[in-house]
Design an enzyme around this catalytic site. Sequence first.
Site, mmCIF file in Angstrom:
data_model
loop_
_atom_site.group_PDB
_atom_site.id
_atom_site.type_symbol
_atom_site.label_atom_id
_atom_site.label_comp_id
_atom_site.label_asym_id
_atom_site.label_seq_id
_atom_site.Cartn_x
_atom_site.Cartn_y
_atom_site.Cartn_z
ATOM 1 N N TYR A 23 3.555 -17.501 12.533
ATOM 2 C CA TYR A 23 4.912 -17.893 12.228
ATOM 3 C C TYR A 23 5.841 -17.437 12.991
ATOM 4 O O TYR A 23 5.541 -16.421 13.787
ATOM 5 C CB TYR A 23 5.332 -17.169 10.986
ATOM 6 C CG TYR A 23 4.604 -17.619 9.703
ATOM 7 C CD1 TYR A 23 5.019 -18.878 9.114
ATOM 8 C CD2 TYR A 23 3.877 -16.925 8.760
ATOM 9 C CE1 TYR A 23 4.560 -19.423 8.010
ATOM 10 C CE2 TYR A 23 3.377 -17.389 7.729
ATOM 11 C CZ TYR A 23 3.618 -18.463 7.086
ATOM 12 O OH TYR A 23 3.182 -18.914 5.917
ATOM 13 N N ARG A 52 13.806 17.969 -5.138
ATOM 14 C CA ARG A 52 13.353 16.629 -5.637
ATOM 15 C C ARG A 52 13.036 16.997 -6.989
ATOM 16 O O ARG A 52 13.535 16.269 -7.952
ATOM 17 C CB ARG A 52 12.110 16.271 -4.696
ATOM 18 C CG ARG A 52 11.652 15.101 -4.982
ATOM 19 C CD ARG A 52 10.384 14.731 -4.008
ATOM 20 N NE ARG A 52 9.228 15.494 -4.447
ATOM 21 C CZ ARG A 52 7.869 15.211 -3.924
ATOM 22 N NH1 ARG A 52 7.723 14.192 -3.091
ATOM 23 N NH2 ARG A 52 6.932 15.858 -4.230
ATOM 24 N N LYS A 92 -3.021 11.247 -7.915
ATOM 25 C CA LYS A 92 -2.098 10.378 -8.233
ATOM 26 C C LYS A 92 -2.249 8.899 -7.664
ATOM 27 O O LYS A 92 -2.938 9.072 -6.458
ATOM 28 C CB LYS A 92 -0.740 10.945 -7.928
ATOM 29 C CG LYS A 92 -0.498 11.376 -6.508
ATOM 30 C CD LYS A 92 0.610 12.400 -6.482
ATOM 31 C CE LYS A 92 1.092 12.292 -4.783
ATOM 32 N NZ LYS A 92 2.203 13.418 -4.609
ATOM 33 N N MET A 104 0.934 -13.074 4.898
ATOM 34 C CA MET A 104 0.559 -12.864 3.585
ATOM 35 C C MET A 104 -0.952 -12.331 3.308
ATOM 36 O O MET A 104 -1.397 -11.358 2.820
ATOM 37 C CB MET A 104 0.902 -13.567 2.523
ATOM 38 C CG MET A 104 0.738 -12.939 0.914
ATOM 39 S SD MET A 104 1.306 -14.129 -0.413
ATOM 40 C CE MET A 104 2.938 -14.415 -0.016
HETATM 41 C C1 LIG Z 1 1.745 14.464 -3.744
HETATM 42 C C2 LIG Z 1 1.913 15.925 -4.095
HETATM 43 C C3 LIG Z 1 0.767 16.834 -3.434
HETATM 44 C C4 LIG Z 1 -0.292 16.651 -2.499
HETATM 45 O O1 LIG Z 1 0.206 16.256 -1.351
HETATM 46 P P1 LIG Z 1 -0.512 16.002 0.116
HETATM 47 O O2 LIG Z 1 0.406 16.112 1.127
HETATM 48 O O3 LIG Z 1 -1.116 14.587 -0.354
HETATM 49 O O4 LIG Z 1 -1.694 16.950 0.108
HETATM 50 C C5 LIG Z 1 0.960 18.158 -3.905
HETATM 51 N N1 LIG Z 1 2.085 18.520 -4.713
HETATM 52 C C6 LIG Z 1 2.841 17.581 -5.125
HETATM 53 C C7 LIG Z 1 3.972 18.384 -5.895
HETATM 54 C C8 LIG Z 1 2.882 16.384 -4.565
HETATM 55 O O5 LIG Z 1 3.792 15.501 -5.147
#
Ligand SMILES: *Cc1c(COP(=O)(O)O)cnc(C)c1O
Length: 347
Positions: A242, A128, A33, A290
Amino acid sequence: MGTGTLTIDLAALAANWRALDALSGGETGAVVKADGYGLGAPLVARTLASAGARSFFVAVAEEGVALRATLGPTPRIFVFSGHMPGDGDMIRDAGLIPMLNSVEQMTRQIEILPDHPFGLQLDTGMNRLGMEPAEWAALRDIALARNPALIISHLACADEPDHAMNAAQLAAFREMTDGIDTPRSLSATGGILLGPDYHFDLTRPGIGLYGGLPFADAKPVAQLSLPIVQIRDLVPGETVGYGNTWSAERPTRIATLSAGYADGLIRAMGPKATLWHGDTPCPLAGRVSMDLLTVDITDLPQTPTHLDILCPSQTVDDLADAAGTIGYEILTSLGPRYARRSIGASQ
Ligand SMILES: *Cc1c(COP(=O)(O)O)cnc(C)c1O
């Protein structure tokens, strides 16, 4: 060239997958992802497929569509956010497997794609994503009759091995799924390290593949080198950047580097961040801009053309510590401006 160079070590990436696979027991997937944790999903996914990964995970269907184009028809692509309104065509056309998170998503899936593969996500306490125990109890027989591809849950505290939440979530997951034939998955990187009780049929590592904690044995995957645009000499009392937050206390040589908070070198790392020339540290002087960093190179014997910010002397997690954040955020913030190259390709 005015941009920094982000180098992705594909051999290290593949080695990290193999190391986590060796720990996992069953099948080992790969979470790609957020553009492969900022390192480039197509490159990362192809490398991991060559290493042997056959099940990939993305956050949203749009990422899955792009990944399908990269990987071709064979690997499984699971979508954590499940079946969202309007996703039906993408899920069908790209052959994605939505992880259904609620009765609402289950209903949508059955109405729109009655014969299409799906998985289920259960909530075991993180609150979640996923079906709550009561929801699951009501839906379970209907869902299982439709032969789900996978049942998952996610651990909230797996990076803290001694946290009581781990065992509590494991028990809740077993309670909700023991005796079911469907393949099960509970662990991301942290859960893999908690041991075999947490592995079930499939693990889902992300950060460990990319060289980040909690996988302390990971090989670093990202290296980042920044070109020096300009160098100047300051007399004591002159200030840099800055807000005049930094003043020279000795005759000082300052290098201005091309990269800043727009490139994921977040401003909060400010006074604690260090650039490196080999194993010589060069402290940041003044605020992160930046597009630019100002660095004290007075102690370098020679004047280099580049300094490194991700390198053997400074891991993603070291840099994250300086910024008060986690390696995940550093990687996924790196941004589009770097020249990207890869090393260690197997073919
Ligand atoms: C992002 C995610 C993972 C991977 O987690 P890591 O800590 O990066 O290994 C696995 N399962 C779910 C549901 C996630 O959201």
